[in-house]
Motif scaffolding. Sequence first.
Motif, PDB file in Angstrom:
ATOM      1  N   ALA A  55       0.862  -1.183   0.000  1.00 60.36           N
ATOM      2  CA  ALA A  55       0.000   0.000   0.000  1.00 60.36           C
ATOM      3  C   ALA A  55       0.893   1.226   0.000  1.00 60.36           C
ATOM      4  N   THR A  56       0.575   2.178  -0.863  1.00 63.81           N
ATOM      5  CA  THR A  56       1.291   3.449  -0.901  1.00 63.81           C
ATOM      6  C   THR A  56       0.315   4.542  -0.491  1.00 63.81           C
ATOM      7  N   ILE A  57       0.717   5.316   0.509  1.00 67.18           N
ATOM      8  CA  ILE A  57      -0.147   6.356   1.075  1.00 67.18           C
ATOM      9  C   ILE A  57       0.524   7.709   0.887  1.00 67.18           C
ATOM     10  N   ASP A  58      -0.271   8.681   0.467  1.00 71.98           N
ATOM     11  CA  ASP A  58       0.191  10.062   0.307  1.00 71.98           C
ATOM     12  C   ASP A  58      -0.743  10.935   1.131  1.00 71.98           C
ATOM     13  N   MET A  59      -0.183  11.702   2.083  1.00 75.94           N
ATOM     14  CA  MET A  59      -1.019  12.532   2.956  1.00 75.94           C
ATOM     15  C   MET A  59      -0.222  13.722   3.486  1.00 75.94           C
ATOM     16  N   PHE A  60      -0.912  14.646   4.163  1.00 77.64           N
ATOM     17  CA  PHE A  60      -0.232  15.774   4.790  1.00 77.64           C
ATOM     18  C   PHE A  60       0.806  15.252   5.775  1.00 77.64           C
ATOM     19  N   TYR A  61       1.921  15.980   5.884  1.00 81.56           N
ATOM     20  CA  TYR A  61       2.996  15.582   6.789  1.00 81.56           C
ATOM     21  C   TYR A  61       3.041  16.543   7.975  1.00 81.56           C
ATOM     22  N   ASP A  62       2.951  15.989   9.162  1.00 81.44           N
ATOM     23  CA  ASP A  62       3.068  16.760  10.400  1.00 81.44           C
ATOM     24  C   ASP A  62       3.910  15.924  11.350  1.00 81.44           C
ATOM     25  N   GLN A  63       5.176  16.289  11.518  1.00 78.77           N
ATOM     26  CA  GLN A  63       6.079  15.506  12.342  1.00 78.77           C
ATOM     27  C   GLN A  63       5.641  15.494  13.807  1.00 78.77           C
ATOM     28  N   GLY A  64       4.811  16.455  14.196  1.00 72.27           N
ATOM     29  CA  GLY A  64       4.309  16.500  15.561  1.00 72.27           C
ATOM     30  C   GLY A  64       3.154  15.541  15.807  1.00 72.27           C
ATOM     31  N   ASP A  65       2.589  14.969  14.747  1.00 70.49           N
ATOM     32  CA  ASP A  65       1.494  14.008  14.882  1.00 70.49           C
ATOM     33  C   ASP A  65       2.062  12.681  15.372  1.00 70.49           C
ATOM     34  N   VAL A  66       1.499  12.132  16.434  1.00 70.72           N
ATOM     35  CA  VAL A  66       2.022  10.909  17.050  1.00 70.72           C
ATOM     36  C   VAL A  66       2.037   9.748  16.057  1.00 70.72           C
ATOM     37  N   GLY A  67       0.971   9.593  15.292  1.00 67.17           N
ATOM     38  CA  GLY A  67       0.898   8.498  14.328  1.00 67.17           C
ATOM     39  C   GLY A  67       1.919   8.643  13.215  1.00 67.17           C
ATOM     40  N   MET A  68       2.057   9.858  12.664  1.00 68.66           N
ATOM     41  CA  MET A  68       3.032  10.094  11.597  1.00 68.66           C
ATOM     42  C   MET A  68       4.439   9.877  12.127  1.00 68.66           C
ATOM     43  N   ALA A  69       4.711  10.331  13.346  1.00 63.97           N
ATOM     44  CA  ALA A  69       6.030  10.121  13.944  1.00 63.97           C
ATOM     45  C   ALA A  69       6.316   8.627  14.118  1.00 63.97           C
ATOM     46  N   ALA A  70       5.301   7.836  14.453  1.00 62.58           N
ATOM     47  CA  ALA A  70       5.485   6.385  14.614  1.00 62.58           C
ATOM     48  C   ALA A  70       5.815   5.720  13.284  1.00 62.58           C
ATOM     49  N   VAL A  71       5.154   6.148  12.202  1.00 65.11           N
ATOM     50  CA  VAL A  71       5.458   5.603  10.872  1.00 65.11           C
ATOM     51  C   VAL A  71       6.893   5.952  10.482  1.00 65.11           C
ATOM     52  N   GLU A  72       7.271   7.200  10.665  1.00 59.56           N
ATOM     53  CA  GLU A  72       8.624   7.624  10.310  1.00 59.56           C
ATOM     54  C   GLU A  72       9.667   6.928  11.182  1.00 59.56           C
ATOM     55  N   ALA A  73       9.373   6.746  12.455  1.00 64.05           N
ATOM     56  CA  ALA A  73      10.303   6.053  13.360  1.00 64.05           C
ATOM     57  C   ALA A  73      10.503   4.605  12.935  1.00 64.05           C
ATOM     58  N   ALA A  74       9.461   3.985  12.378  1.00 60.64           N
ATOM     59  CA  ALA A  74       9.563   2.579  11.964  1.00 60.64           C
ATOM     60  C   ALA A  74      10.586   2.399  10.846  1.00 60.64           C
ATOM     61  N   ILE A  75      10.656   3.335   9.912  1.00 55.23           N
ATOM     62  CA  ILE A  75      11.656   3.212   8.832  1.00 55.23           C
ATOM     63  C   ILE A  75      13.031   3.606   9.353  1.00 55.23           C
ATOM     64  N   ASN A  76      13.088   4.556  10.274  1.00 62.67           N
ATOM     65  CA  ASN A  76      14.383   4.990  10.817  1.00 62.67           C
ATOM     66  C   ASN A  76      15.041   3.902  11.654  1.00 62.67           C
ATOM     67  N   SER A  77      14.221   3.157  12.397  1.00 67.14           N
ATOM     68  CA  SER A  77      14.780   2.179  13.323  1.00 67.14           C
ATOM     69  C   SER A  77      14.906   0.783  12.722  1.00 67.14           C
ATOM     70  N   GLY A  78      14.233   0.542  11.592  1.00 69.72           N
ATOM     71  CA  GLY A  78      14.219  -0.808  11.040  1.00 69.72           C
ATOM     72  C   GLY A  78      13.387  -1.745  11.900  1.00 69.72           C
ATOM     73  N   ALA A  79      12.455  -1.158  12.642  1.00 70.65           N
ATOM     74  CA  ALA A  79      11.624  -1.948  13.559  1.00 70.65           C
ATOM     75  C   ALA A  79      10.832  -2.999  12.815  1.00 70.65           C
ATOM     76  N   GLY A  80      10.327  -3.948  13.560  1.00 71.93           N
ATOM     77  CA  GLY A  80       9.512  -5.017  12.990  1.00 71.93           C
ATOM     78  C   GLY A  80       8.170  -4.518  12.512  1.00 71.93           C
ATOM     79  N   THR A  81       7.245  -5.439  12.359  1.00 69.33           N
ATOM     80  CA  THR A  81       5.939  -5.104  11.831  1.00 69.33           C
ATOM     81  C   THR A  81       5.040  -4.487  12.895  1.00 69.33           C
ATOM     82  N   GLU A  82       4.052  -3.780  12.406  1.00 67.35           N
ATOM     83  CA  GLU A  82       2.959  -3.258  13.214  1.00 67.35           C
ATOM     84  C   GLU A  82       1.672  -3.571  12.466  1.00 67.35           C
ATOM     85  N   THR A  83       0.552  -3.508  13.158  1.00 69.70           N
ATOM     86  CA  THR A  83      -0.726  -3.637  12.481  1.00 69.70           C
ATOM     87  C   THR A  83      -1.013  -2.338  11.743  1.00 69.70           C
ATOM     88  N   ALA A  84      -1.230  -2.433  10.443  1.00 71.18           N
ATOM     89  CA  ALA A  84      -1.578  -1.282   9.617  1.00 71.18           C
ATOM     90  C   ALA A  84      -3.040  -1.417   9.226  1.00 71.18           C
TER      91      ALA A  84
END
Length: 128
Positions: A55-84
């Motif tokens: 799935a490819t998602i395009d949306m407004f970017y707000d680094q202060g948004d908790v959910g957006m920060a969690a998505v960005e943190a997942a690619i930065n950390s190489g973390a495992g899976t989450e429920t999407a």
Amino acid sequence: MPAISSALASFKWGSSAVSTGLGTVSIQRDATMIDTTDIATGPRTYIVGNRGCTATIDMFYDQGDVGMAAVEAAINSGAGTETALITLASGMTYSGQAFVQSFSATASTNEVVRANFTLQYTGVITVG
């Protein structure tokens, strides 16, 4: 298999809702076809092999948004899976375990900053 493109009603990554405005989503489901043709018969036959979904998602970017920060943190950390959990404007949902495969933010003059990210689902996808 055909891709689905739609207005995005909501998106949730793990327990964090991404609430940075409406966006668009493109969902691609595919299946590997395995050739089982008998060399002597001529007509090709197949069985379904492994299946997948991105799935490819395009949306407004707000680094202060908790959910957006969690998505960005997942690619930065190489973390495992989450429920999407993706909910389309029609109410149809797609849910399953996913990795963040790619993430980008784009800032243009006279435009809102946009985030674009791709999820690679793993395992069973629940469509509702």
